[in-house]
Write an enzyme that holds these catalytic residues in place. Structure first.
Site, PDB file in Angstrom:
ATOM      1  N   GLN A   1       0.846  -1.197   0.000  1.00  0.00           N
ATOM      2  CA  GLN A   1       0.000   0.000   0.000  1.00  0.00           C
ATOM      3  C   GLN A   1       0.879   1.243   0.000  1.00  0.00           C
ATOM      4  OE1 GLN A   1      -3.383  -0.617   3.059  1.00  0.00           O
ATOM      5  NE2 GLN A   1      -1.829  -2.105   3.598  1.00  0.00           N
TER       6      GLN A   1
ATOM      7  N   ASP B   1       6.320   4.619  -1.420  1.00  0.00           N
ATOM      8  CA  ASP B   1       7.672   5.143  -1.233  1.00  0.00           C
ATOM      9  C   ASP B   1       8.753   4.484  -2.084  1.00  0.00           C
ATOM     10  OD1 ASP B   1       8.119   2.670   0.140  1.00  0.00           O
ATOM     11  OD2 ASP B   1       7.540   3.564   2.049  1.00  0.00           O
TER      12      ASP B   1
ATOM     13  N   HIS C   1      -1.466   1.375  -4.343  1.00  0.00           N
ATOM     14  CA  HIS C   1      -1.913   2.777  -4.294  1.00  0.00           C
ATOM     15  C   HIS C   1      -1.065   3.676  -5.182  1.00  0.00           C
ATOM     16  CE1 HIS C   1      -3.896   2.001  -0.089  1.00  0.00           C
ATOM     17  NE2 HIS C   1      -4.590   1.505  -1.080  1.00  0.00           N
TER      18      HIS C   1
ATOM     19  N   CYS D   1      -2.145  17.692 -19.579  1.00  0.00           N
ATOM     20  CA  CYS D   1      -1.686  16.923 -20.753  1.00  0.00           C
ATOM     21  C   CYS D   1      -1.306  15.484 -20.413  1.00  0.00           C
ATOM     22  CB  CYS D   1      -0.518  17.627 -21.438  1.00  0.00           C
ATOM     23  SG  CYS D   1       1.046  17.495 -20.530  1.00  0.00           S
TER      24      CYS D   1
ATOM     25  N   GLY E   1       3.091  -4.428   8.945  1.00  0.00           N
ATOM     26  CA  GLY E   1       2.981  -2.975   9.091  1.00  0.00           C
ATOM     27  C   GLY E   1       1.762  -2.353   8.458  1.00  0.00           C
TER      28      GLY E   1
ATOM     29  N   SER F   1      -2.365  -1.454   9.233  1.00  0.00           N
ATOM     30  CA  SER F   1      -3.415  -1.435  10.250  1.00  0.00           C
ATOM     31  C   SER F   1      -4.629  -2.236   9.783  1.00  0.00           C
ATOM     32  CB  SER F   1      -3.814   0.009  10.558  1.00  0.00           C
ATOM     33  OG  SER F   1      -4.312   0.642   9.397  1.00  0.00           O
TER      34      SER F   1
ATOM     35  N   ASN G   1       3.651  -6.769  13.463  1.00  0.00           N
ATOM     36  CA  ASN G   1       3.148  -5.436  13.809  1.00  0.00           C
ATOM     37  C   ASN G   1       3.317  -5.260  15.316  1.00  0.00           C
ATOM     38  OD1 ASN G   1       1.399  -3.099  14.206  1.00  0.00           O
ATOM     39  ND2 ASN G   1       0.441  -3.608  12.245  1.00  0.00           N
TER      40      ASN G   1
ATOM     41  N   GLU H   1       1.512  -3.510  17.165  1.00  0.00           N
ATOM     42  CA  GLU H   1       0.177  -3.326  17.761  1.00  0.00           C
ATOM     43  C   GLU H   1      -0.782  -4.374  17.182  1.00  0.00           C
ATOM     44  OE1 GLU H   1      -0.432  -0.824  19.872  1.00  0.00           O
ATOM     45  OE2 GLU H   1       1.482   0.206  19.587  1.00  0.00           O
TER      46      GLU H   1
ATOM     47  N   ALA I   1       9.043  -4.363  12.281  1.00  0.00           N
ATOM     48  CA  ALA I   1       9.510  -5.147  11.139  1.00  0.00           C
ATOM     49  C   ALA I   1      11.043  -5.143  11.054  1.00  0.00           C
ATOM     50  CB  ALA I   1       8.918  -4.593   9.846  1.00  0.00           C
TER      51      ALA I   1
HETATM   52  P1  NAD Z   1      -1.423   2.796   8.611  1.00  0.00           P
HETATM   53  O1  NAD Z   1      -0.765   4.124   8.734  1.00  0.00           O
HETATM   54  O2  NAD Z   1      -2.882   2.686   8.657  1.00  0.00           O
HETATM   55  O3  NAD Z   1      -0.892   1.812   9.749  1.00  0.00           O
HETATM   56  C1  NAD Z   1       0.439   1.586  10.013  1.00  0.00           C
HETATM   57  C2  NAD Z   1       0.586   0.273  10.793  1.00  0.00           C
HETATM   58  O4  NAD Z   1       1.970   0.009  10.980  1.00  0.00           O
HETATM   59  C3  NAD Z   1      -0.056   0.281  12.193  1.00  0.00           C
HETATM   60  O5  NAD Z   1      -0.825  -0.894  12.360  1.00  0.00           O
HETATM   61  C4  NAD Z   1       1.166   0.262  13.140  1.00  0.00           C
HETATM   62  O6  NAD Z   1       0.920  -0.424  14.343  1.00  0.00           O
HETATM   63  C5  NAD Z   1       2.194  -0.450  12.297  1.00  0.00           C
HETATM   64  N1  NAD Z   1       3.597  -0.164  12.638  1.00  0.00           N
HETATM   65  C6  NAD Z   1       4.125   0.938  13.229  1.00  0.00           C
HETATM   66  N2  NAD Z   1       5.462   0.817  13.352  1.00  0.00           N
HETATM   67  C7  NAD Z   1       5.793  -0.392  12.819  1.00  0.00           C
HETATM   68  C8  NAD Z   1       7.025  -1.086  12.640  1.00  0.00           C
HETATM   69  N3  NAD Z   1       8.205  -0.570  13.045  1.00  0.00           N
HETATM   70  N4  NAD Z   1       6.996  -2.317  12.061  1.00  0.00           N
HETATM   71  C9  NAD Z   1       5.820  -2.859  11.656  1.00  0.00           C
HETATM   72  N5  NAD Z   1       4.634  -2.247  11.804  1.00  0.00           N
HETATM   73  C10 NAD Z   1       4.613  -1.022  12.371  1.00  0.00           C
HETATM   74  O7  NAD Z   1      -0.839   2.200   7.312  1.00  0.00           O
HETATM   75  P2  NAD Z   1      -1.584   1.511   6.158  1.00  0.00           P
HETATM   76  O8  NAD Z   1      -2.434   0.413   6.687  1.00  0.00           O
HETATM   77  O9  NAD Z   1      -0.533   1.194   5.214  1.00  0.00           O
HETATM   78  O10 NAD Z   1      -2.606   2.579   5.499  1.00  0.00           O
HETATM   79  C11 NAD Z   1      -2.351   3.924   5.261  1.00  0.00           C
HETATM   80  C12 NAD Z   1      -2.283   4.311   3.793  1.00  0.00           C
HETATM   81  O11 NAD Z   1      -1.491   5.479   3.696  1.00  0.00           O
HETATM   82  C13 NAD Z   1      -1.571   3.349   2.933  1.00  0.00           C
HETATM   83  O12 NAD Z   1      -2.518   2.730   2.180  1.00  0.00           O
HETATM   84  C14 NAD Z   1      -0.584   4.136   2.061  1.00  0.00           C
HETATM   85  O13 NAD Z   1      -1.116   4.332   0.765  1.00  0.00           O
HETATM   86  C15 NAD Z   1      -0.481   5.452   2.686  1.00  0.00           C
HETATM   87  N6  NAD Z   1       0.855   5.745   3.296  1.00  0.00           N
HETATM   88  C16 NAD Z   1       1.996   5.355   2.692  1.00  0.00           C
HETATM   89  C17 NAD Z   1       3.230   5.610   3.286  1.00  0.00           C
HETATM   90  C18 NAD Z   1       4.498   5.134   2.609  1.00  0.00           C
HETATM   91  O14 NAD Z   1       4.513   4.999   1.392  1.00  0.00           O
HETATM   92  N7  NAD Z   1       5.542   4.832   3.367  1.00  0.00           N
HETATM   93  C19 NAD Z   1       3.294   6.294   4.495  1.00  0.00           C
HETATM   94  C20 NAD Z   1       2.088   6.706   5.074  1.00  0.00           C
HETATM   95  C21 NAD Z   1       0.873   6.413   4.462  1.00  0.00           C
HETATM   96 ZN    ZN Z   2       1.185  19.279 -19.069  1.00  0.00          ZN
END
Ligand code: NAD
Ligand code: ZN
Length: 251
Positions: A102, A105, A120, A131, A188, A190, A214, A216, A233
């Site tokens: 998801q 990055d 995503h 364009c 990682g 939620s 995770n 949590e 992770a």
């Molecule tokens: P989320 O923000 O909803 O949840 C993050 C999850 O990661 C939580 O459950 C948390 O407990 C867990 N977490 C925290 N630290 C951790 C670690 N060190 N190791 C493992 N797990 C850990 O994230 P989501 O479910 O991915 O949804 C949010 C949406 O936002 C995504 O779909 C994405 O598109 C976008 N997003 C992307 C990035 C990125 O590209 N790095 C960053 C922020 C949000």
């Molecule tokens: Zn353009």
């Protein structure tokens, strides 16, 4: 924890078509804050106000200033952590076939994983609303807000906002991989954003073992996850991969 990791590694060592589903949490130890939870971006800003497509179309300048500009600064500097490299090693060993992420990055690809489904989209590119031309995010001039294409059109990131659809090809392939995998590693996420959160359910219904990493608990932990490894992770993955290597060497 170490005996749970050993047991998980034994199962993983036998897998040949494991799939990982990753979310923002896997990149936290690379310095990228997640959206939800402790330290998450949502503690500071209202998602519906700034991360919804309607908000962007109404006022692109504000969304660039409040959300996208900061994301660019953070992502420009981020590098893969042992969570990402551990998954690349599992692919190299012939255990993991693909990652459904998801995240936007690009850190899985930077770590060396070949098959990454970007559910995503990605932040590496921007596209012009007028364009449709693509421009590398690294080359975007932040001197004017919102940044514009050579044609004068406004640029938007190549990732999806809330209120937009998951790209059809990515969704279909993710569903197919989830139905066919023997193990799913859920790391990682939620597990609250649909349809990504339904992938572990599809995997489980089709007989896969679900490993969750995770710190949590999530809505999956109690009933869907077979092996919940509670921790970050970046610390769990290297231990797990080292243990998988030992099991493979003992065969
Ligand atoms: P989320 O923000 O909803 O949840 C993050 C999850 O990661 C939580 O459950 C948390 O407990 C867990 N977490 C925290 N630290 C951790 C670690 N060190 N190791 C493992 N797990 C850990 O994230 P989501 O479910 O991915 O949804 C949010 C949406 O936002 C995504 O779909 C994405 O598109 C976008 N997003 C992307 C990035 C990125 O590209 N790095 C960053 C922020 C949000
Ligand atoms: Zn353009």
């Amino acid at each position: 924890m170490s005996s749970l990791i050993e047991h998980t590694a034994k199962i993983l060592a036998k897998a040949t078509r494991a799939v990982a589903l990753t979310g923002a949490g896997i990149s936290v130890e690379s310095g990228i804050p997640p959206f939800r939870g402790k330290g998450g971006l949502w503690e500071k800003i209202d998602p519906m106000r700034y991360a919804h497509i309607d908000a962007f179309m109404d006022d692109p300048e504000t969304v660039w200033n409040v959300l996208i500009k900061d994301m660019k600064h953070v992502l420009d500097r981020a590098r893969p952590n042992p969570g990402h490299t551990g998954l690349a090693e599992l692919e190299e060993m012939g255990i993991l076939t693909s990652i459904i992420t998801q995240n936007v990055d690009g850190l899985h690809q930077m770590a060396g994983t070949r098959d990454v489904i970007e559910f995503h989209g990605n932040f590496a590119w921007q596209r012009c609303l007028a364009c449709n031309q693509s421009i590398e995010t690294a080359k975007v001039d932040l001197g004017q807000m919102p940044p514009r294409c050579g044609c004068g059109g406004i640029l938007r990131p190549n990732c999806i906002f809330f209120g937009e659809l998951i790209p059809h090809r990515e969704l279909t392939r993710s569903q197919q991989l989830s139905a066919a995998c023997d193990v799913m590693l859920v790391i990682g996420t939620s597990a609250t954003v649909q349809p990504a959160a339904s992938m572990p359910v599809i995997a489980k219904q089709n007989g896969a073992v679900i490993i969750e990493i995770n710190p949590e608990p999530t809505p999956l932990t109690a009933h869907i996850s077979d092996l919940p490894l509670m921790g970050g992770a970046g610390s769990i993955m290297p231990r797990l991969v080292a243990s998988v290597r030992r099991h493979l060497a003992d065969r």
